[in-house]
Design an enzyme around this catalytic site. Structure first.
Site, short mmCIF file in Angstrom:
data_model
loop_
_atom_site.label_atom_id
_atom_site.label_comp_id
_atom_site.label_asym_id
_atom_site.label_seq_id
_atom_site.Cartn_x
_atom_site.Cartn_y
_atom_site.Cartn_z
N ASP A 34 -3.45 5.79 6.36
CA ASP A 34 -3.91 7.05 6.94
C ASP A 34 -4.79 6.71 8.15
O ASP A 34 -4.27 6.42 9.23
CB ASP A 34 -4.67 7.79 5.83
CG ASP A 34 -5.12 9.18 6.23
OD1 ASP A 34 -4.64 9.70 7.23
OD2 ASP A 34 -5.97 9.75 5.52
N GLU A 77 0.85 -1.19 0.00
CA GLU A 77 0.00 0.00 0.00
C GLU A 77 0.88 1.25 0.00
O GLU A 77 1.99 1.24 0.54
CB GLU A 77 -0.92 -0.07 1.24
CG GLU A 77 -1.86 1.09 1.46
CD GLU A 77 -2.83 1.39 0.33
OE1 GLU A 77 -2.38 1.52 -0.82
OE2 GLU A 77 -4.04 1.57 0.60
N ASP A 78 0.38 2.30 -0.62
CA ASP A 78 1.16 3.54 -0.68
C ASP A 78 1.19 4.24 0.67
O ASP A 78 2.24 4.66 1.15
CB ASP A 78 0.61 4.48 -1.76
CG ASP A 78 -0.91 4.61 -1.71
OD1 ASP A 78 -1.53 4.11 -0.74
OD2 ASP A 78 -1.49 5.20 -2.63
N ARG A 122 0.45 12.23 -9.59
CA ARG A 122 0.93 10.87 -9.33
C ARG A 122 2.34 10.65 -9.87
O ARG A 122 3.11 9.87 -9.34
CB ARG A 122 0.00 9.84 -10.00
CG ARG A 122 -1.35 9.69 -9.32
CD ARG A 122 -2.02 8.41 -9.82
NE ARG A 122 -3.46 8.43 -9.62
CZ ARG A 122 -4.06 8.05 -8.49
NH1 ARG A 122 -3.36 7.65 -7.47
NH2 ARG A 122 -5.37 8.09 -8.39
N PHE A 179 -1.39 16.14 3.91
CA PHE A 179 -1.79 15.48 2.67
C PHE A 179 -0.61 15.52 1.70
O PHE A 179 -0.06 16.58 1.42
CB PHE A 179 -3.01 16.16 2.06
CG PHE A 179 -3.70 15.28 1.05
CD1 PHE A 179 -4.62 14.33 1.45
CD2 PHE A 179 -3.38 15.39 -0.30
CE1 PHE A 179 -5.23 13.50 0.53
CE2 PHE A 179 -3.99 14.56 -1.23
CZ PHE A 179 -4.92 13.61 -0.81
P1 IMP Z 1 -7.08 5.10 4.96
O1 IMP Z 1 -8.15 4.11 4.68
O2 IMP Z 1 -7.59 6.32 5.67
O3 IMP Z 1 -5.88 4.52 5.65
O4 IMP Z 1 -6.63 5.72 3.58
C1 IMP Z 1 -5.91 5.07 2.65
C2 IMP Z 1 -6.10 5.70 1.31
O5 IMP Z 1 -6.42 7.10 1.36
C3 IMP Z 1 -4.79 5.62 0.57
O6 IMP Z 1 -4.69 4.43 -0.13
C4 IMP Z 1 -4.86 6.82 -0.33
O7 IMP Z 1 -5.52 6.49 -1.52
C5 IMP Z 1 -5.70 7.83 0.41
N1 IMP Z 1 -4.85 8.81 1.12
C6 IMP Z 1 -4.72 8.95 2.46
N2 IMP Z 1 -3.88 9.94 2.75
C7 IMP Z 1 -3.45 10.45 1.58
C8 IMP Z 1 -2.53 11.51 1.22
O8 IMP Z 1 -1.90 12.19 2.06
N3 IMP Z 1 -2.34 11.71 -0.10
C9 IMP Z 1 -2.98 11.00 -1.06
N4 IMP Z 1 -3.84 10.01 -0.78
C10 IMP Z 1 -4.08 9.73 0.53
#
Ligand code: IMP
Length: 334
Positions: free
Chosen positions: A111, A107-108, A173, A160
């Site tokens: 969050d 995963e990138d 991207r 972000f």
């Molecule tokens: P989570 O479910 O809140 O952990 O969010 C995960 C997804 O939210 C990631 O796979 C990203 O697609 C998106 N995301 C969360 N934070 C960022 C950010 O700082 N930049 C870009 N995408 C984000």
């Protein structure tokens, strides 16, 4: 936007993660003897989450030597600045079966944690032999559900970010670095470097104050980078930052961080620093701020009291840093 993690730093960390993953999955666990070499018909199943993880996943997998199969999930994303309330929808499911396989979810960014929590649970429910998580970025302060990250690239602040696969409204991207997204302003222009006949590269980045005389922000030669001194000038306004010694020291270090990044280096590559202060009584405050920036790294340093510094600054710092293999050449515009 400001560069948070330069391309060279990403490449270095991805190589470290790949080496660990390779070592961990070289064998298929079994029996008391610890395992047997992984056969081609029992590959590690790398699962990426579209679209953000694609750049990271590709760089990571290219460095693995264990047999690997690749598949993708796509989940409904945050949208532009929207709130993730924990409802994760699967838009695209896996094509391959993962029953009885070792699965590595790539995963990138983690969050709130809802996305990977949902996917990890699903992978386990489908009968994977083992499931681990590799995440490039970890926003620990934003976490709402617990997720164990087995291979973590970088812990970052709760901001972000864009670049290296991460988007804001489908833009940015393809930036080769990670930057902090800001509503106003375009991403930083790629740093430039001109190479002279003497083999020296003269570096420039808009993220640090421009040279205000006949000199360069930094010069690279023979594997070393020599920076000019930086004072606490804000590159956006060209003025000294308000807030006295501490604010100026922080800004000077941030300017140097950007200059180093323009040559593919970071603070960890600094071997020697020279610090000029107007008042040596500021030594303890300097050490606190400087130590914060350097972390565990301890380059050599001289600190001298100067009678005066350009623009009436209270502190000026310059560095000598070691260039990373290939970094200088890739930045060159020759
Ligand atoms: P989570 O479910 O809140 O952990 O969010 C995960 C997804 O939210 C990631 O796979 C990203 O697609 C998106 N995301 C969360 N934070 C960022 C950010 O700082 N930049 C870009 N995408 C984000």
């Amino acid at each position: 936007m400001r560069v948070l993690i330069p391309a060279a730093e990403l490449a270095r960390r991805v190589a470290e993660l790949a080496a660990r993953i390779d070592a961990d999955y070289r064998l298929v666990a079994g029996g008391r003897r610890g395992g047997r070499p992984r056969p081609q018909d029992d590959p590690l199943m790398a699962v990426g989450v579209l679209k953000g993880s694609v750049f990271f996943l590709a760089d990571l997998l290219k460095r693995l030597r264990v047999p690997v199969a690749v598949d993708f999930f796509q989940t409904a994303s945050h949208g532009s600045g929207g709130e993730n309330r924990g409802e994760v929808r699967i838009r695209k499911d896996l094509d391959l079966s993962i029953r009885g396989r070792d699965v590595l979810l790539v995963e990138d960014i983690v969050d709130t944690g809802f996305t990977v929590r949902t996917i990890l649970d699903l992978l386990r429910y489908r009968g994977a032999r083992s499931v681990r998580l590799c995440a490039l970025l970890d926003k620990t302060a934003a976490r709402q559900v617990e997720v164990p990250i087995d291979y973590r690239g970088f812990a970052i602040e709760n901001v972000f970010v864009v670049g290296y696969g991460l988007d804001h409204g489908e833009r940015y991207r393809n930036l080769p670095y990670i930057a902090v997204w800001q509503a106003e302003g375009e991403p930083p222009a790629p740093p430039t470097a001109e190479r002279s006949v003497s083999g020296m590269q003269f570096h420039h980045t808009d993220q640090a104050p421009a040279a205000i005389g006949p000199y360069s922000q930094a010069v690279a030669v023979d594997g070393w980078l020599y920076t000019s001194g930086q004072v606490g000038l804000d590159p956006a306004t060209g003025e000294l930052v308000a807030g006295g010694f501490e604010a100026q020291a922080r800004r000077a270090l941030e300017n140097l961080r950007q200059v180093l990044a323009s040559a593919g280096c970071g603070f960890a590559d600094v071997v020697k620093a020279t610090v000029y202060v107007i008042d040596l009584a500021d030594f303890p405050r300097l050490n606190a701020i400087y130590g914060e920036a350097m972390g565990e790294h301890r380059p050599a340093r001289s600190t001298v009291q100067a009678a005066a510094l350009p623009r009436g600054a209270l502190v000026e710092i310059d560095f000598v840093a070691r260039l990373r293999a290939g970094a200088g050449a890739s930045q060159a515009a020759d």
